[in-house]
Design a protein around this motif. Structure first.
Motif, PDB file in Angstrom:
ATOM      1  N   SER A   5     109.429  22.570 -52.416  1.00 13.17           N
ATOM      2  CA  SER A   5     108.800  22.883 -51.007  1.00 13.17           C
ATOM      3  C   SER A   5     109.368  22.098 -49.959  1.00 13.17           C
ATOM      4  O   SER A   5     109.713  20.685 -49.908  1.00 13.17           O
ATOM      5  CB  SER A   5     107.390  22.607 -50.981  1.00 13.17           C
ATOM      6  N   PRO A  20      98.313  19.563 -53.151  1.00 13.73           N
ATOM      7  CA  PRO A  20      98.390  20.980 -53.208  1.00 13.73           C
ATOM      8  C   PRO A  20      97.005  21.378 -53.498  1.00 13.73           C
ATOM      9  O   PRO A  20      96.157  20.713 -53.953  1.00 13.73           O
ATOM     10  CB  PRO A  20      99.341  21.183 -54.688  1.00 13.73           C
ATOM     11  N   THR A  23      94.291  26.882 -56.489  1.00 15.20           N
ATOM     12  CA  THR A  23      94.336  28.387 -56.474  1.00 15.20           C
ATOM     13  C   THR A  23      92.761  28.779 -56.802  1.00 15.20           C
ATOM     14  O   THR A  23      92.069  28.078 -57.698  1.00 15.20           O
ATOM     15  CB  THR A  23      95.347  28.781 -57.218  1.00 15.20           C
ATOM     16  N   CYS A  29      95.484  28.788 -48.904  1.00 11.60           N
ATOM     17  CA  CYS A  29      96.728  28.274 -48.385  1.00 11.60           C
ATOM     18  C   CYS A  29      97.360  27.111 -49.252  1.00 11.60           C
ATOM     19  O   CYS A  29      96.761  26.658 -50.186  1.00 11.60           O
ATOM     20  CB  CYS A  29      96.680  27.731 -46.778  1.00 11.60           C
ATOM     21  N   ASP A  30      98.705  26.484 -48.756  1.00 14.72           N
ATOM     22  CA  ASP A  30      99.219  25.528 -49.710  1.00 14.72           C
ATOM     23  C   ASP A  30      98.794  24.297 -50.079  1.00 14.72           C
ATOM     24  O   ASP A  30      98.940  23.686 -50.938  1.00 14.72           O
ATOM     25  CB  ASP A  30     100.775  25.684 -49.467  1.00 14.72           C
ATOM     26  N   TRP A  31      98.708  23.643 -48.642  1.00 17.68           N
ATOM     27  CA  TRP A  31      98.791  22.220 -48.764  1.00 17.68           C
ATOM     28  C   TRP A  31      97.706  21.581 -47.857  1.00 17.68           C
ATOM     29  O   TRP A  31      97.276  22.248 -46.726  1.00 17.68           O
ATOM     30  CB  TRP A  31     100.101  21.461 -48.205  1.00 17.68           C
ATOM     31  N   GLU A  43     100.048  26.667 -44.503  1.00 15.51           N
ATOM     32  CA  GLU A  43     100.439  27.583 -45.221  1.00 15.51           C
ATOM     33  C   GLU A  43     101.692  27.542 -45.074  1.00 15.51           C
ATOM     34  O   GLU A  43     102.268  27.778 -43.863  1.00 15.51           O
ATOM     35  CB  GLU A  43      99.883  28.646 -45.005  1.00 15.51           C
ATOM     36  N   GLU A  44     102.727  27.490 -46.086  1.00 13.87           N
ATOM     37  CA  GLU A  44     104.056  27.697 -45.925  1.00 13.87           C
ATOM     38  C   GLU A  44     104.568  28.796 -46.241  1.00 13.87           C
ATOM     39  O   GLU A  44     104.448  29.388 -47.351  1.00 13.87           O
ATOM     40  CB  GLU A  44     104.758  26.642 -46.980  1.00 13.87           C
ATOM     41  N   LYS A  45     105.615  29.486 -45.417  1.00  8.26           N
ATOM     42  CA  LYS A  45     106.309  30.499 -45.588  1.00  8.26           C
ATOM     43  C   LYS A  45     107.683  30.261 -45.391  1.00  8.26           C
ATOM     44  O   LYS A  45     108.216  29.613 -44.497  1.00  8.26           O
ATOM     45  CB  LYS A  45     105.943  31.597 -44.555  1.00  8.26           C
ATOM     46  N   GLN A  89      95.048  33.170 -45.143  1.00 12.25           N
ATOM     47  CA  GLN A  89      94.839  32.452 -46.059  1.00 12.25           C
ATOM     48  C   GLN A  89      94.312  30.853 -45.484  1.00 12.25           C
ATOM     49  O   GLN A  89      93.618  30.354 -46.214  1.00 12.25           O
ATOM     50  CB  GLN A  89      96.155  31.954 -46.846  1.00 12.25           C
ATOM     51  N   THR A  93      90.522  29.124 -46.715  1.00  7.59           N
ATOM     52  CA  THR A  93      90.742  27.689 -47.162  1.00  7.59           C
ATOM     53  C   THR A  93      89.882  26.952 -46.329  1.00  7.59           C
ATOM     54  O   THR A  93      89.054  25.969 -46.784  1.00  7.59           O
ATOM     55  CB  THR A  93      92.139  27.261 -47.160  1.00  7.59           C
TER      56      THR A  93
END
Length: 256
Positions: A5, A20, A23, A29-31, A43-45, A89, A93
């Motif tokens: 990442s 992290p 799920t 979202c991610d982090w 949220e990472e894109k 997302q 979260t």
């Protein structure tokens, strides 16, 4: 194996702790990122170059031609779709994870990564460039000239890291959302302190005379009305807007 990442590497290089997020059946979202007792969820894109664009460029170059392209640096519907997905997302979260701030992390990669970086900022801010027809020719960024994702998602999105990768060099901008109720908290946070030269603050730029901000009741779908609003607010004469573009050309050079 998933690539590492980019967001996590950057956050950790600034001294932050990154966890992290688990799920679930919901879209999360991610982090969760913590820095000096300030916590944000991110949220990472990542936007990769379109495969057909890569194929077309390589075909042209291998045929001995010059590949050229011009990309408009204005609002982009596909990037807006990425923002919309991330907002969903983050919203999901935020109901379950204790946090202070909510951000999108976006990285443009590949041949057009830098252009995507600027396109996303235009999408978030609905921005363009404005100048006076008979003035000094100086173009200033005008924020919220058009409908914008920062305004549309003001109840969820406090800001966005907008980055692009060129080789091993990562260029980072932290864009503040002045329509979020927490934008000043992000501006004054340790996260922003790590990016003093990469902070995008529309009201700060306006105060320095470096930018215009459309912050009143005006129909953004009517450019003439927006121009009139600008002229009245800033005392401009014969104001005009122009969207910039990024033009590139490339050739294959034989190895010696």
């Amino acid at each position: 194996m998933e690539p590492p990442s980019i967001a996590v590497q950057a956050f950790r290089s600034w001294g932050a702790q990154v966890e992290p997020l688990p799920t679930s059946t919901k879209e999360e979202c991610d982090w969760l990122v913590s820095l000096e007792e300030c916590r944000l969820i991110a949220e990472e894109k990542t936007k990769f170059e379109d495969a057909l664009s890569i194929e077309h460029r390589l075909k042209t170059l291998r045929g001995g031609g010059v590949h050229g392209q011009t990309l408009p640096l204005r609002s982009n519907n596909r990037l807006s779709g990425i923002v919309r997905k991330a907002v969903g997302q983050l919203s999901s979260t935020s109901a379950d994870v204790q946090h202070d701030l909510r951000v999108l992390w976006f990285t443009g990669t590949g041949f057009d990564g830098e252009a995507k970086h600027y396109q996303l900022m235009s999408t978030l801010y609905g921005s363009t460039r404005v100048f006076e027809l008979n003035g000094d020719g100086h173009h200033r960024t005008c924020y919220f000239f058009r409908n914008s994702d920062f305004y549309r998602f003001r109840n969820v999105l406090d800001g966005a890291y907008v980055t692009y990768l060129n080789g091993n060099t990562l260029t980072v901008k932290l864009c503040l959302n002045p329509y979020s109720s927490k934008w000043k908290s992000l501006r004054d946070s340790p996260f922003a302190a790590r990016l003093k030269n990469g902070l995008i603050d529309p009201f700060g730029e306006e105060g320095e005379g470096a930018a215009y901000v459309i912050d009143g009741e005006v129909d953004r779908s009517n450019p003439g009305a927006v121009i009139r609003y600008l002229e009245e607010k800033y005392g401009l004469k014969q104001a005009m807007n122009i969207d910039m573009g990024m033009t590139s050309a490339s050739i294959l050079v034989p190895r010696e």
